[in-house]
Every structure is written in C-alpha cells, then in structure tokens.
Design a protein around this motif. Structure first.
Motif: not given
Length: 464
Positions: A145, A147, A186, A188
């Motif tokens: 992920k 961010c 984010t 992912e």
C-alpha cells in the motif's frame, strides 16, 4: 231629588262654618292653632329629610353603577386589545412562515453563498504534500500500500501513474484499489508480481497549482528459505524492538479476542489466530502485547506464545492489576497490524477459606520494590480500583521469606500513604511482599505478591 241634595249640602256647609266660628271664638283657640302649626312644620321637615336621604341613596347607587360600568368597559377594551395583539402576532408569524418564506430563504441563501465565497477566497491555496510516498521492497504474491497526504483548497484531484502511465482500476479489476479519506490518498497493489516493479507517482491538482510525489516498488522472487533483502519501510508509531524482521509481512487476523469479563483468581487466555504472508520458517514478524500502552513481559503470572498461526497471552491467576486495555501488535519493518480489547476483572467471590467482608475495599494493585539494601526495602503500591466501598483509611504491609509460608505483618498501625520502608531484613535472604487495604468495614484481600528480592548491599552486586 236634585233640590233635596242641594239643600243637604248647604246645611252641612253652614254647620261647618258655624263650628269654625265657634272654635275661633272659643277660649284657648289661639293655642290649638300654634300647636297644629308646629306639628305640620315638623312633619314637613321629616318629609324633606326623607326626600333628601332618598335622593342621596339614589345618587350613590347611580354613581356605583356608573363606576362598575366604566370598569367593565375598560376590562372589555383591554381584552379586545390583547385579542387584537395576539391575532396580529399570529398573522405576522403566518406571514413570515408562508408569505415571506421564499423571500427570506432567498436572502439567507445569498448571505451564505457570499460568506462561503469569502471563506473560500481566504482559504484558497495550491496543493501541498505533507507526507511523501515511501519506496517498498516486497516479495511476490504480497500486497503493498502506497500512501501520501496532501492538502489544498479547493480539494485537489489525485491521479496515480505507473512509470508515467495512468493507473486504471477498471483495466485490471481487483489488481489496484485507490482510496481517498481526509486528505490521505492510498494506492494498494494486490498480489504483486514481478511486472509490478516500477516507479509509482501521484499527482495532485487544483485550480491553483499541481504537485507530485513518487516512490519505487521492487518485487522480489524467492525460493524456499531464501533470506529476504532489506527494504525501506513506512514509519511505525510504536517503539520498535531491537531486532525486527527486515521485510514486509502481510498480516490478516482470522479470529480476535473480544471484551472479556473475569473474576480475580481465575485463569484466562487471550488468543488471536492470523495468517502471515509470506510464511517463512526462519524469519517471522514480532508479536508484542501491551496493557494500557505499556509493553508486557513474561512473568510468574503471564505467559506468551506466538507461532503456528496464533498469538496467545495466558494468565495463571487473574488479579485486579490485570484489568485494562490489551493490544496485540504484529511488528515488522514494513508496518504494524494490531488489535485491542478491554479486560474487566471483578473481585473474587467469597469462599469458606477466604470469606469476603461486606464493604471491605478491593486489593491494592501494582506492588513494586525499590532501593533494595541489606536490611531494608521500600515497597510501593497503588490504591484499590473500587468506588462503591467506603474510603480507605490505611494499609498493612506483609513480608514472607522465600521458601516459607509464614507471612509477617510489618507495621502495627495502618500507613496512610502508598509507600512503606520495610526494615529488619536479614542480609542474604530473599523476600516477597504483599499489601492489604483497610477501611471502616474491614480489611481487604491481600494484593498480588511482589517479585522476590534479595536483601543484599548494592555495592556487593556491583561487578569488579
């Protein structure tokens, strides 16, 4: 016949006149006339007085009637005025609610629009990245992920790029998941493969400008028990232990412990089952247990186990000290996965061997020993965690030599503070301690015993 009546009337008239003449000429006639005159005058005065009194009564009655009429008229006018006022107020409210509602709403909308525009003008600013993207090195079939945090007004629009190409969720369903919440954006990547090795960029844009940040994702292949390479991880908010696996693990909790209620003296095990990816034999993440954000260590009362897909924290004998918020944290260089739940510990039930005194306080908590010397030690504790009982008026401190079951009370009178220097120890012997609370109802059960301490001179323990 008519002549007869006329002659009779004339005779009567003559007789009356002759009588008056005889009375006038009779002796004492003058006196009778004076008396008659006085009587008639008195009668006239009485008549005049009665007439005057009657007229006064009529006048007062008329005045009272007039005043009552005027009062009723004034009250009626006041009632009419109040009714008119209430009716006018109702009409005004009705007019405001129904007739002028649209005009008023329009005015309010204009005012709010002007204030919003003014506020937006003051807050307008170009996008600014607060937290940059971090690079990651992961193994195949793992998820990662990315961010970053950005602020700006109007809210910036964020787009993700892979090696300069726009990342499209619809193009590869389930491969990418893009989220945005409270300024944190984010990306992912699920079940990454070797082709996902690339430089990923995020571009934030609004009417005032544009900013970007990028990071590299390296996907490694491994065989068997091959040691993973070092990676650059995301910042971790909890204190890291001295040894942390140098890779990212994907941790997923299958079963979690929930809010638990137990009694003192019972046994308990808090357990979580989880799946760790990748599952390497020689490299595992670290499991840490916390109570109220304080790191726990194994002791006589607490045992820990981590492995075979589960993390276990067991208590051999619960005490009020064990009550609190428990957190399991699975820590690796790539991040932290955690779960928390509260443990409530109620007082123990009364038994024949250990009867419970009604109204007695709970047992003291968090017993500690400090400044151990050859013949004394300072014992500290915390008050019992109870609210329904009467206030604690003092404490008794007991000691017991290790290897025996003989408890000796150290103080004759209850101490009022949660600290007591225990003296009279024998050098070279080990002791354990406990504390009991006292209130007007009686004495509590003893606290959990302390760790054993040896009565030695600190200088003797200093290495040469």
């Amino acid at each position: 016949r008519a002549s007869t009546q006329t002659s009779s009337q004339k005779s009567v008239t003559q007789e009356s006149s002759s009588q008056r003449e005889s009375s006038q000429t009779a002796p004492g006639g003058t006196t009778c006339r004076l008396c008659a005159r006085r009587v008639s005058s008195a009668l006239e005065e009485d008549e005049q007085e009665r007439k005057h009194r009657y007229q006064s009564l009529v006048a007062s009655y008329g005045e009272a009637k007039r005043e009552r009429f005027l009062s009723e008229l004034a009250q009626l006018e006041e009632d009419v005025h109040l009714a008119r006022t209430h009716a006018r107020e109702k009409l005004d409210r009705y007019a405001l609610q129904h007739v002028d509602r649209y005009a008023l709403q329009h005015a309010v909308d204009d005012r709010l629009a002007w204030e919003r525009h003014s506020r937006e003008e003051r807050l307008s600013r170009a996008p600014e990245i607060l937290v940059q993207l971090r690079s990651h090195t992961i193994w195949e079939q793992m998820s990662v992920k990315l961010c970053f945090t950005v602020q700006g007004f109007p809210t910036p629009v964020v787009q993700w790029y892979k090696d300069g190409s726009l990342v499209c969720q619809a193009g590869e369903p389930g491969k990418y998941r893009i989220e945005s919440k409270y300024g944190v954006h984010t990306l992912e990547i699920n079940r990454a493969d070797f082709d996902d090795t690339a430089t990923y960029s995020a571009v934030a844009t609004n009417v005032h400008g544009q900013v970007s940040t990028n990071a590299a994702v390296v996907v490694r292949r491994f065989r068997g028990d091959e040691e993973p390479l070092h990676s650059v991880g995301l910042p971790i908010r909890v204190p890291l232990p001295s040894v942390i696996p140098h890779m990212h693990f994907d941790v997923r909790f299958l079963e979690k412990f929930g809010v638990t209620f137990r009694r003192e003296g019972e046994t308990l095990a808090l357990k979580c089952t989880l799946v760790v990816t990748p599952d390497l034999k020689r490299v595992q993440p670290r499991a840490e247990w916390y109570r109220d954000d304080v790191l726990l260590k194994e002791s006589k009362w607490i045992k820990m186990f981590f492995g075979d897909g589960q993390a276990l924290l067991s208590f051999s004998h619960l005490n009020k000290d064990d009550e609190g918020l428990y957190t399991l944290r699975i820590v690796s260089r790539g991040g932290v996965s955690d779960h928390s739940a509260f443990l409530f510990v109620r007082g123990a039930q009364a038994t024949d061997a250990d009867p419970l005194v009604t109204g007695a306080p709970g047992a003291p908590m968090d017993l500690q020993c400090h400044d151990v010397n050859r013949d004394y030690v300072i014992v500290t504790w915390k008050p019992p965690n109870t609210t329904k009982e009467s206030p604690v008026i003092g404490y008794f401190v007991d000691r017991c030599e290790v290897g025996t079951d003989s408890w000796v009370q150290c103080n004759d009178r209850p101490v009022k503070i949660c600290k007591y220097p225990v003296t009279g120890l024998f050098e070279g012997r080990s002791y354990i301690f406990r504390v009991r609370a006292v209130n007007n109802a009686g004495i509590s059960r003893p606290s959990r015993v302390s760790e054993a301490v040896a009565a030695l001179d600190p200088l003797d323990l200093t290495p040469l």
